[in-house]
Motif scaffolding. Sequence first.
Motif, PDB file in Angstrom:
ATOM      1  N   CYS A   7      34.041  40.700  41.210  1.00 21.92           N
ATOM      2  CA  CYS A   7      34.913  41.597  40.452  1.00 21.92           C
ATOM      3  C   CYS A   7      35.826  42.324  41.434  1.00 21.92           C
ATOM      4  O   CYS A   7      35.358  43.007  42.348  1.00 21.92           O
ATOM      5  CB  CYS A   7      34.059  42.580  39.652  1.00 21.92           C
ATOM      6  SG  CYS A   7      35.008  43.678  38.578  1.00 21.92           S
ATOM      7  N   GLN A   8      37.129  42.159  41.234  1.00 16.66           N
ATOM      8  CA  GLN A   8      38.108  42.677  42.184  1.00 16.66           C
ATOM      9  C   GLN A   8      38.431  44.152  41.917  1.00 16.66           C
ATOM     10  O   GLN A   8      38.368  44.635  40.790  1.00 16.66           O
ATOM     11  CB  GLN A   8      39.397  41.858  42.107  1.00 16.66           C
ATOM     12  CG  GLN A   8      39.206  40.378  42.375  1.00 16.66           C
ATOM     13  CD  GLN A   8      38.717  40.097  43.782  1.00 16.66           C
ATOM     14  OE1 GLN A   8      39.165  40.723  44.739  1.00 16.66           O
ATOM     15  NE2 GLN A   8      37.791  39.152  43.918  1.00 16.66           N
ATOM     16  N   CYS A  25      44.310  37.848  36.375  1.00 17.39           N
ATOM     17  CA  CYS A  25      43.057  37.656  37.105  1.00 17.39           C
ATOM     18  C   CYS A  25      42.410  36.327  36.722  1.00 17.39           C
ATOM     19  O   CYS A  25      42.654  35.785  35.642  1.00 17.39           O
ATOM     20  CB  CYS A  25      42.078  38.775  36.769  1.00 17.39           C
ATOM     21  SG  CYS A  25      42.383  40.337  37.604  1.00 17.39           S
ATOM     22  N   SER A  47      38.360  38.575  31.666  1.00 18.00           N
ATOM     23  CA  SER A  47      38.638  38.930  33.048  1.00 18.00           C
ATOM     24  C   SER A  47      38.208  40.373  33.257  1.00 18.00           C
ATOM     25  O   SER A  47      38.184  41.178  32.324  1.00 18.00           O
ATOM     26  CB  SER A  47      40.119  38.746  33.390  1.00 18.00           C
ATOM     27  OG  SER A  47      40.937  39.528  32.545  1.00 18.00           O
ATOM     28  N   MET A  48      37.866  40.694  34.498  1.00 24.25           N
ATOM     29  CA  MET A  48      37.267  41.988  34.776  1.00 24.25           C
ATOM     30  C   MET A  48      37.692  42.465  36.153  1.00 24.25           C
ATOM     31  O   MET A  48      37.858  41.664  37.088  1.00 24.25           O
ATOM     32  CB  MET A  48      35.742  41.857  34.693  1.00 24.25           C
ATOM     33  CG  MET A  48      34.944  43.120  34.881  1.00 24.25           C
ATOM     34  SD  MET A  48      33.184  42.769  34.512  1.00 24.25           S
ATOM     35  CE  MET A  48      32.412  44.220  35.211  1.00 24.25           C
ATOM     36  N   ALA A  49      37.884  43.765  36.285  1.00 25.69           N
ATOM     37  CA  ALA A  49      38.197  44.396  37.559  1.00 25.69           C
ATOM     38  C   ALA A  49      37.601  45.802  37.525  1.00 25.69           C
ATOM     39  O   ALA A  49      37.059  46.233  36.509  1.00 25.69           O
ATOM     40  CB  ALA A  49      39.703  44.438  37.786  1.00 25.69           C
ATOM     41  N   TYR A  50      37.705  46.499  38.651  1.00 27.20           N
ATOM     42  CA  TYR A  50      37.195  47.864  38.659  1.00 27.20           C
ATOM     43  C   TYR A  50      38.118  48.754  39.478  1.00 27.20           C
ATOM     44  O   TYR A  50      38.948  48.277  40.256  1.00 27.20           O
ATOM     45  CB  TYR A  50      35.761  47.925  39.183  1.00 27.20           C
ATOM     46  CG  TYR A  50      35.587  47.754  40.679  1.00 27.20           C
ATOM     47  CD1 TYR A  50      35.324  48.848  41.504  1.00 27.20           C
ATOM     48  CD2 TYR A  50      35.679  46.496  41.277  1.00 27.20           C
ATOM     49  CE1 TYR A  50      35.154  48.698  42.877  1.00 27.20           C
ATOM     50  CE2 TYR A  50      35.510  46.341  42.643  1.00 27.20           C
ATOM     51  CZ  TYR A  50      35.251  47.441  43.444  1.00 27.20           C
ATOM     52  OH  TYR A  50      35.088  47.289  44.798  1.00 27.20           O
ATOM     53  N   ILE A  55      35.459  50.636  34.983  1.00 27.27           N
ATOM     54  CA  ILE A  55      35.527  49.181  34.859  1.00 27.27           C
ATOM     55  C   ILE A  55      36.615  48.825  33.850  1.00 27.27           C
ATOM     56  O   ILE A  55      36.737  49.460  32.791  1.00 27.27           O
ATOM     57  CB  ILE A  55      34.168  48.622  34.393  1.00 27.27           C
ATOM     58  CG1 ILE A  55      33.112  48.792  35.489  1.00 27.27           C
ATOM     59  CG2 ILE A  55      34.278  47.150  33.999  1.00 27.27           C
ATOM     60  CD1 ILE A  55      31.696  48.440  35.051  1.00 27.27           C
ATOM     61  N   LEU A  57      38.055  45.615  31.561  1.00 26.25           N
ATOM     62  CA  LEU A  57      37.555  44.357  31.014  1.00 26.25           C
ATOM     63  C   LEU A  57      38.466  43.913  29.888  1.00 26.25           C
ATOM     64  O   LEU A  57      38.842  44.724  29.025  1.00 26.25           O
ATOM     65  CB  LEU A  57      36.127  44.570  30.502  1.00 26.25           C
ATOM     66  CG  LEU A  57      35.379  43.415  29.854  1.00 26.25           C
ATOM     67  CD1 LEU A  57      35.230  42.236  30.810  1.00 26.25           C
ATOM     68  CD2 LEU A  57      34.006  43.892  29.372  1.00 26.25           C
ATOM     69  N   VAL A 207      27.252  40.241  38.753  1.00 18.53           N
ATOM     70  CA  VAL A 207      28.630  40.640  39.063  1.00 18.53           C
ATOM     71  C   VAL A 207      28.622  41.345  40.410  1.00 18.53           C
ATOM     72  O   VAL A 207      27.852  42.297  40.611  1.00 18.53           O
ATOM     73  CB  VAL A 207      29.213  41.569  37.983  1.00 18.53           C
ATOM     74  CG1 VAL A 207      30.625  41.982  38.358  1.00 18.53           C
ATOM     75  CG2 VAL A 207      29.187  40.892  36.610  1.00 18.53           C
ATOM     76  N   PHE A 209      30.830  43.550  42.953  1.00 20.21           N
ATOM     77  CA  PHE A 209      32.023  44.391  43.033  1.00 20.21           C
ATOM     78  C   PHE A 209      32.504  44.415  44.488  1.00 20.21           C
ATOM     79  O   PHE A 209      31.885  45.036  45.343  1.00 20.21           O
ATOM     80  CB  PHE A 209      31.707  45.798  42.527  1.00 20.21           C
ATOM     81  CG  PHE A 209      31.358  45.828  41.055  1.00 20.21           C
ATOM     82  CD1 PHE A 209      32.357  45.974  40.102  1.00 20.21           C
ATOM     83  CD2 PHE A 209      30.044  45.698  40.638  1.00 20.21           C
ATOM     84  CE1 PHE A 209      32.035  45.982  38.749  1.00 20.21           C
ATOM     85  CE2 PHE A 209      29.720  45.716  39.296  1.00 20.21           C
ATOM     86  CZ  PHE A 209      30.706  45.852  38.338  1.00 20.21           C
TER      87      PHE A 209
END
Length: 210
Positions: A7-8, A25, A47-50, A55, A57, A207, A209
Motif C-alpha cells: 500500500c503506497q 494506482c 485500489s488503496m493508499a494511505y 487510509i 480506498l 497489506v 504499508f
Amino acid sequence: MAKQFDCQFIPAEKLAGYASFLDDCSKQVIDNLLWSSNGYFPTVKFSMAYTDHGILLKYFVKEKYVMARHTQVNDLVYKDSCVEFFLSFDNGSNYYNLEFNCIGTPYGAYGSVKPYRAELPANVVKQIKIDTQVINADDEGFTEWEITLGIPFSVFIYDDIDSLKGTECKANFYKCGDETPEPHYLSWNNILSDEPNFHVPEFFGMVKFV
C-alpha cells in the motif's frame, strides 16, 4: 498462499486529487467467487493508499443488479449491493469491518469473530469521507459504480494509530449482495468455509504499508 500487496503512501501535497490518484494506482481484483450455485460473477477491483492521517480506498464494481434500500448509518448494508473492508492491527485476533452499499451508506463494527463484536458508534462511522458514482447500465444490463473512501485513523477507536508507515496488517476485501436478485459473495483472499461467512480472520491476506 495468502495474497498480499504493498500500500503506497500519498504525501500531503497530492491529497487534493486523491480520487484520481487511486484511479491510477495498481488495482487488486476481488476474484474468489464463494458459495455460488448460479455462477453470477460481478467484476470488482480496488485500489488503496494511505496518508499521514488515514487510509484511502476505492472500489470499482460492475454488476447486473444494483440495489440500495438501506440509508441509515449502521444499517444492514450487506443485504444491498455492498463492498466491505476487514482490517486487523493485531494479527487477526480482533478486526474492524467496514461495509458500504452502492449509495455510500456505511456500517462499522469491531471485535473478534461472531458473535463477539460491537458496532462502532454512529458518530465514529460518520467520520469516513464517502463519495459514490453510479454509471449508466451498458447494453448487456450491467451497471458500473465506484465508491471512494477516506478512512481517518480516528475511526480505529480501539487502536492508537498515528502512522502506518512500515507496518503490516491482516485484511480482506469483499463484494456481496445478500438480498439482491442474484445473491453473491466474493473475496480478495480466498475463504475455505462450507457456509457464507466473511468473519474468518484466518483467511485474511496481508497489506504492507510502504
